[in-house]
Design a protein around this motif. Sequence first.
Motif, PDB file in Angstrom:
ATOM      1  N   VAL A 314      19.408  70.521  81.455  1.00 54.09           N
ATOM      2  CA  VAL A 314      20.028  70.284  80.157  1.00 54.09           C
ATOM      3  C   VAL A 314      20.607  71.592  79.619  1.00 54.09           C
ATOM      4  O   VAL A 314      19.922  72.626  79.592  1.00 54.09           O
ATOM      5  N   ALA A 315      21.874  71.555  79.189  1.00 55.68           N
ATOM      6  CA  ALA A 315      22.518  72.713  78.568  1.00 55.68           C
ATOM      7  C   ALA A 315      22.495  72.559  77.054  1.00 55.68           C
ATOM      8  O   ALA A 315      22.870  71.510  76.523  1.00 55.68           O
ATOM      9  N   ILE A 316      22.022  73.610  76.359  1.00 52.43           N
ATOM     10  CA  ILE A 316      22.062  73.633  74.897  1.00 52.43           C
ATOM     11  C   ILE A 316      22.858  74.853  74.450  1.00 52.43           C
ATOM     12  O   ILE A 316      23.078  75.784  75.225  1.00 52.43           O
ATOM     13  N   ARG A 317      23.263  74.863  73.199  1.00 54.26           N
ATOM     14  CA  ARG A 317      24.172  75.894  72.691  1.00 54.26           C
ATOM     15  C   ARG A 317      23.404  77.092  72.154  1.00 54.26           C
ATOM     16  O   ARG A 317      22.483  76.943  71.348  1.00 54.26           O
ATOM     17  N   ASP A 318      23.787  78.274  72.611  1.00 54.63           N
ATOM     18  CA  ASP A 318      23.266  79.519  72.063  1.00 54.63           C
ATOM     19  C   ASP A 318      23.946  79.743  70.713  1.00 54.63           C
ATOM     20  O   ASP A 318      25.122  80.091  70.647  1.00 54.63           O
ATOM     21  N   ALA A 319      23.217  79.529  69.623  1.00 49.76           N
ATOM     22  CA  ALA A 319      23.808  79.645  68.293  1.00 49.76           C
ATOM     23  C   ALA A 319      23.751  81.065  67.743  1.00 49.76           C
ATOM     24  O   ALA A 319      24.225  81.301  66.627  1.00 49.76           O
ATOM     25  N   THR A 320      23.201  82.004  68.501  1.00 52.52           N
ATOM     26  CA  THR A 320      23.218  83.388  68.030  1.00 52.52           C
ATOM     27  C   THR A 320      24.623  83.971  68.068  1.00 52.52           C
ATOM     28  O   THR A 320      24.860  85.048  67.516  1.00 52.52           O
ATOM     29  N   THR A 321      25.559  83.279  68.703  1.00 53.36           N
ATOM     30  CA  THR A 321      26.948  83.728  68.698  1.00 53.36           C
ATOM     31  C   THR A 321      27.630  83.438  67.367  1.00 53.36           C
ATOM     32  O   THR A 321      28.736  83.919  67.124  1.00 53.36           O
ATOM     33  N   PHE A 322      26.999  82.637  66.508  1.00 53.49           N
ATOM     34  CA  PHE A 322      27.521  82.407  65.166  1.00 53.49           C
ATOM     35  C   PHE A 322      27.078  83.549  64.255  1.00 53.49           C
ATOM     36  O   PHE A 322      25.911  83.979  64.290  1.00 53.49           O
ATOM     37  N   ARG A 323      27.970  84.007  63.427  1.00 52.91           N
ATOM     38  CA  ARG A 323      27.690  85.113  62.520  1.00 52.91           C
ATOM     39  C   ARG A 323      26.482  84.788  61.635  1.00 52.91           C
ATOM     40  O   ARG A 323      26.418  83.739  61.013  1.00 52.91           O
ATOM     41  N   GLY A 324      25.519  85.694  61.579  1.00 54.12           N
ATOM     42  CA  GLY A 324      24.377  85.542  60.690  1.00 54.12           C
ATOM     43  C   GLY A 324      23.186  84.818  61.287  1.00 54.12           C
ATOM     44  O   GLY A 324      22.147  84.705  60.632  1.00 54.12           O
ATOM     45  N   LEU A 325      23.292  84.334  62.510  1.00 56.21           N
ATOM     46  CA  LEU A 325      22.183  83.622  63.144  1.00 56.21           C
ATOM     47  C   LEU A 325      21.616  84.474  64.279  1.00 56.21           C
ATOM     48  O   LEU A 325      22.366  84.956  65.131  1.00 56.21           O
ATOM     49  N   GLU A 326      20.293  84.629  64.307  1.00 53.96           N
ATOM     50  CA  GLU A 326      19.677  85.506  65.298  1.00 53.96           C
ATOM     51  C   GLU A 326      18.631  84.821  66.163  1.00 53.96           C
ATOM     52  O   GLU A 326      18.256  85.356  67.209  1.00 53.96           O
TER      53      GLU A 326
END
Length: 354
Positions: A314-326
């Motif tokens: 299963v592939a999920i999205r790395d949301a740390t690429t969004f500004r402000g999310l770590e």
Amino acid sequence: MTDTVDPAAIRTAERVPHGGETDTDILDFSANTNPRIPDGVEGVYADALEDARRYPDDDYPDFRAAAAGFVGCEPDDVVPTPGGLAAIRLAIEITLEPGDEALVPYPSFGEYAREVRLQGAQPRFIRYDDLFALEREGLESAALAVVCTPNNPTGEAADPDELAAFAARCERAGTTLLVDEAFLGFTDLPSAATLARDRDLENVIVARSLTKLFGLPGLRAGFAVATGERRDALETARRAWSLGTPAARVGAHCLRQDEFVRETRERVASERERLREALGERFDVYSSDAPYLLCDVGDRDVADVIASARDRGVAIRDATTFRGLESHVRVAVKDRAANDELLAALGVQGNRDR
């Protein structure tokens, strides 16, 4: 007014990371597209492919009529584009000049800031949930303000009354408002195109994507909606034959599938709540109106969470690429069977009987 990117900006611009898995053996929860498509799409596409031997009608009357009926505007206010991102670029191109300022929400879709910079303009980042608090004096320096509803990746949809009030303040400040509604079709909320029409606001440009709701991201079909001078500028600046014949025909067909849209909204709402409760056993999960959920994984390593899920197919999205999310990942909401595989891949039992 400019109708192309700033050459100097291209030399320093970078690509923006997105979801989407190319390995067909992996179950893709990194892109927020409907796993189902409307009935009849294959036949419409096959018929259109034969007609693609000649140029399409550049007026696109059927596509404009279908899009207008879907969002509640006049057909002449619809400007066909090859996908929602093309509508966003077109709106930014006709609005910004080098040196202008644009209000860009964060965390949100990374392409807004990229497109602003490609025009030689500067993004001023505002938290997405603080944007509507800006009064006229906070808007007057900006040529453009961007709203994403539901916001990507958080999933929160804008309150229609607050959005309308903000649009009115933008108009008084001389600021164009771009409203990205790529995922609004998954809700029953009114389009900003309808809100602007009802309040006689001509500063609003709406960007719409067909490919999320109708499960056809490779088709590349979307549109912008505007009135007055902004509509005229969009129509003048759009490229000739901006939709291929198959995209225009399939798009018009999909936009008229009311029962498909209703069933999709019901399924997504039900499965989203089921996933939210299950994922909440392990992560801090944001409330959402969209076909995706943003999860804070806390002290866990985001890369490890993603790799562990991928090892289980299963592939999920790395949301740390969004500004402000770590410490965040984003997961799509699919159908029940696929969602159960997601839960298993993330080590969550969940409620399989609900």
